[in-house]
Design an enzyme around this catalytic site. Structure first.
Site, short mmCIF file in Angstrom:
data_model
loop_
_atom_site.label_atom_id
_atom_site.label_comp_id
_atom_site.label_asym_id
_atom_site.label_seq_id
_atom_site.Cartn_x
_atom_site.Cartn_y
_atom_site.Cartn_z
CB ALA A 10 2.12 4.61 1.96
NE ARG A 16 4.64 3.29 -12.35
CZ ARG A 16 3.82 2.30 -12.07
NH1 ARG A 16 3.56 1.60 -12.90
NH2 ARG A 16 4.03 1.66 -10.96
N GLY A 141 0.48 -6.53 -12.37
CA GLY A 141 0.82 -7.84 -12.34
C GLY A 141 -0.33 -8.85 -12.78
CG ASN A 171 -1.73 -8.64 -7.25
OD1 ASN A 171 -2.53 -8.64 -6.31
ND2 ASN A 171 -0.48 -8.43 -7.10
CG ASN A 228 0.74 2.93 -10.47
OD1 ASN A 228 1.05 2.81 -9.53
ND2 ASN A 228 -0.28 1.86 -11.29
C1 UD1 Z 1 1.75 -3.46 -7.63
C2 UD1 Z 1 1.87 -5.15 -7.66
C3 UD1 Z 1 0.98 -5.72 -8.87
C4 UD1 Z 1 -0.17 -5.16 -8.90
C5 UD1 Z 1 -0.43 -3.61 -8.67
C6 UD1 Z 1 -1.78 -3.36 -8.26
C7 UD1 Z 1 4.22 -5.61 -6.82
C8 UD1 Z 1 5.72 -6.09 -7.11
N1 UD1 Z 1 3.29 -5.59 -7.89
O1 UD1 Z 1 2.54 -2.93 -8.82
O2 UD1 Z 1 1.18 -7.10 -8.94
O3 UD1 Z 1 -0.76 -5.54 -10.03
O4 UD1 Z 1 0.31 -3.28 -7.34
O5 UD1 Z 1 -1.90 -2.08 -8.19
O6 UD1 Z 1 3.94 -5.58 -5.57
N2 UD1 Z 1 5.86 0.41 -1.89
C9 UD1 Z 1 6.65 0.60 -0.93
N3 UD1 Z 1 7.69 0.34 -0.86
C10 UD1 Z 1 8.30 0.02 -2.03
C11 UD1 Z 1 7.63 -0.08 -3.28
C12 UD1 Z 1 6.19 0.11 -3.28
O7 UD1 Z 1 5.96 0.88 0.12
O8 UD1 Z 1 9.71 -0.45 -2.09
C13 UD1 Z 1 4.23 0.70 -1.94
C14 UD1 Z 1 4.08 2.14 -2.71
O9 UD1 Z 1 3.99 3.26 -2.03
C15 UD1 Z 1 2.56 1.83 -3.33
C16 UD1 Z 1 2.45 0.14 -3.24
O10 UD1 Z 1 3.60 -0.14 -2.37
O11 UD1 Z 1 1.67 2.40 -2.38
C17 UD1 Z 1 2.48 -0.49 -4.77
O12 UD1 Z 1 3.87 -0.18 -5.29
P1 UD1 Z 1 3.96 0.47 -6.81
O13 UD1 Z 1 5.17 0.51 -7.09
O14 UD1 Z 1 2.62 1.27 -7.27
O15 UD1 Z 1 3.37 -1.25 -7.31
P2 UD1 Z 1 2.88 -1.52 -9.07
O16 UD1 Z 1 3.92 -1.45 -9.84
O17 UD1 Z 1 1.65 -0.77 -9.08
CA CA Z 2 0.48 0.85 -7.84
#
Ligand code: UD1
Ligand code: CA
Length: 462
Positions: A10, A16, A141, A171, A228
């Site tokens: 998180a 976005r 993904g 995913n 998102n």
């Molecule tokens: C991610 C997945 C994608 C999947 C989707 C499902 C990756 C690279 N991609 O994409 O394959 O289909 O979720 O919803 O994982 N977060 C961190 N630190 C970071 C970046 C993100 O803690 O540096 C957390 C965010 O707060 C979030 C979660 O990880 O709760 C997912 O990150 P987000 O940027 O929403 O990934 P998606 O682009 O949705």
């Molecule tokens: Ca996400």
């Protein structure tokens, strides 16, 4: 289930959302997004729950101060893989499996997670991922499978060619991994991709070389959708509302237009009650059986007993309404409003911190604040309790059987004795004895021939 730990990611900014607030603190049905995920995780009874925070970390950690969480900081948001890397030291020496969840999937249900953990535990694989199929997979993904149907890789949309983008299996961002392997995989992650980030899904490729990857495909795609942006948030509100409405309808509640309402998860409603269109029933609302809640009512933290009729456009917060009472239309019941059995509060009346006794009526255009009203009292149209002198609040006591005429001011502190009558237009500033008539109006005078005299005067001026 053998021992397992939960890790919730998180730390992301949630670009976005275009918001000053961290994404996971945006609310779905009055509750932060992350709280929904946390609730689902807690329902599984894990050994421990870790949450990675970064963007807006102090605010997020403060919002969940009452929860048993091991907080992990990711100072710079370099991707989901990097977020897991930040948790590795906290996970050192922990055995068993790790359920990894994104903090932005608030519709997730514990049953789905349970099934995933079970599948992982019973199989020989080191990684089990959860996927679903979306009509519109944009932004997710994609799950790439080989000819044999086995998962080969997860490819992010921004790194995908047209063929991969056309795949609709996505995913979910939910995985179970064996803790014994996780650190090794995370250390191998590279950020050579379109976003220059360390992608957690890249561990799928690594796990393939070590006994393979298992996957669970779930049909309930709505439960797996991530939040998102704000349109996804609005859609999730609809899904969440539909679940609550379905539960209530199954127990005998009628909704004339469920799609127009908003409901908190804890709303309770008795059977044969009808909720008309565009009602907002927030947290802490309990409604008894055989009630009618008219269109456009907004209720929060209120208790409504059986057979109560609340007419349209009424707003109740912190109110208690006893059986057989009638409220509205356009009534406002503020905290501490207590309507006893068979009482009535009608249009354009505001009630604050006051008891309206059994069978009493406040029917039109009144303000009743800090008052204690007994049984069978009639409060006339336009009655105001003057409870505030600019500094302090004072109490008004109205005993049983009092009749208050229209346009009356009750200047508190004041007491109206049992069965007393207050003449219309009276300003009551002294206690009224039991059974007395109180009147402060000046006597009505008549000036004869007024119209004639005015006309004569104005003609003389011409
Ligand atoms: C991610 C997945 C994608 C999947 C989707 C499902 C990756 C690279 N991609 O994409 O394959 O289909 O979720 O919803 O994982 N977060 C961190 N630190 C970071 C970046 C993100 O803690 O540096 C957390 C965010 O707060 C979030 C979660 O990880 O709760 C997912 O990150 P987000 O940027 O929403 O990934 P998606 O682009 O949705
Ligand atoms: Ca996400």
């Amino acid at each position: 289930m053998s021992q397992f730990t939960v890790l919730i990611l998180a730390a992301g900014q949630g670009t976005r959302m275009c918001s000053d607030r961290p994404k996971v603190l945006h609310e779905l049905a009055w509750v932060p997004i992350l709280q929904h995920v946390l609730n689902a995780a807690k329902a599984l009874g894990p050994a421990r729950i870790l949450v990675v925070t970064g963007h807006g970390a102090p605010a997020v950690e403060q919002a969940f101060a009452g929860e048993e969480i091991t907080w992990v900081r990711q100072e710079e948001q370099k991707g989901t893989g990097d977020a897991v890397r930040c948790a590795l030291s906290a996970l050192q020496g922990v055995a068993g499996n790790l359920l990894i969840l994104a903090g932005d999937i608030p519709l997730i249900r514990p049953e789905i997670l349970n099934e995933l953990v079970k599948v992982h535990e019973t199989g020989p694989h080191q990684l089990t991922l959860l996927s679903t199929t979306l009509a519109n997979p944009r932004g997710y993904g994609r799950v790439v499978r080989g000819m044999d149907g086995h998962v080969q890789a997860i490819v992010e949309e921004r790194d995908a060619n047209a063929e991969i983008r056309s795949l609709r299996e996505i995913n979910s961002g939910i995985y179970v991994v064996s803790l014994s392997r996780l650190a090794g995989w995370i250390q191998q992650l590279r950020n050579e991709n379109a976003q220059g980030e360390y992608y957690l899904p890249d561990i799928v490729g690594m796990a393939l070389g070590e006994g393979g990857v298992n996957s669970v495909h779930h049909d309930d795609f709505q439960s797996l959708e991530g939040i998102n942006d704000r349109s996804q948030l609005a859609r999730a509100e609809d899904v969440f509302r539909d679940r609550i409405v379905a539960r209530l309808m199954a127990s005998g509640v009628t909704f004339t237009d469920p799609g127009s309402c908003r409901l908190a998860a804890d709303v309770q409603i008795g059977r044969d009650t009808t909720i008309f269109s565009h009602c907002i029933l927030g947290p802490g609302v309990e409604i008894g059986s055989h009630c009618q809640i008219g269109p456009f009512c907004h209720l929060e933290a209120s208790h409504i007993a059986a057979s109560v009729h609340i007419e349209s456009f009424s707003h109740l917060n912190g109110a208690k309404v006893a059986a057989g009472s009638h409220v509205g239309p356009y009534a406002r019941l503020r905290p501490g409003a207590l309507l006893e059995e068979g009482s009535k509060v009608g249009n354009f009346c505001e009630i604050k911190k006051s008891r309206i006794g059994e069978g009493s009526k406040v029917s039109h255009l009144a303000y009743i604040g800090d008052a204690d009203i007994g049984r069978k009292v009639n409060v006339g149209a336009g009655t105001i309790t003057c409870n505030y002198d600019g500094k302090n609040k004072f109490k008004t006591v109205i005993e049983d059987g009092v009749f208050i005429g229209s346009d009356t001011q009750l200047i508190a502190p004041v007491r109206l004795g049992k069965n007393s009558v207050i003449a219309a237009g009276t300003s009551v500033s002294k206690d009224v004895p039991e059974g007395a008539l109180a009147i402060t109006r000046s006597p009505q005078k008549h000036v004869p021939n007024w119209h004639e005299r005015i006309r004569a005067r104005t003609q003389g001026q011409k």
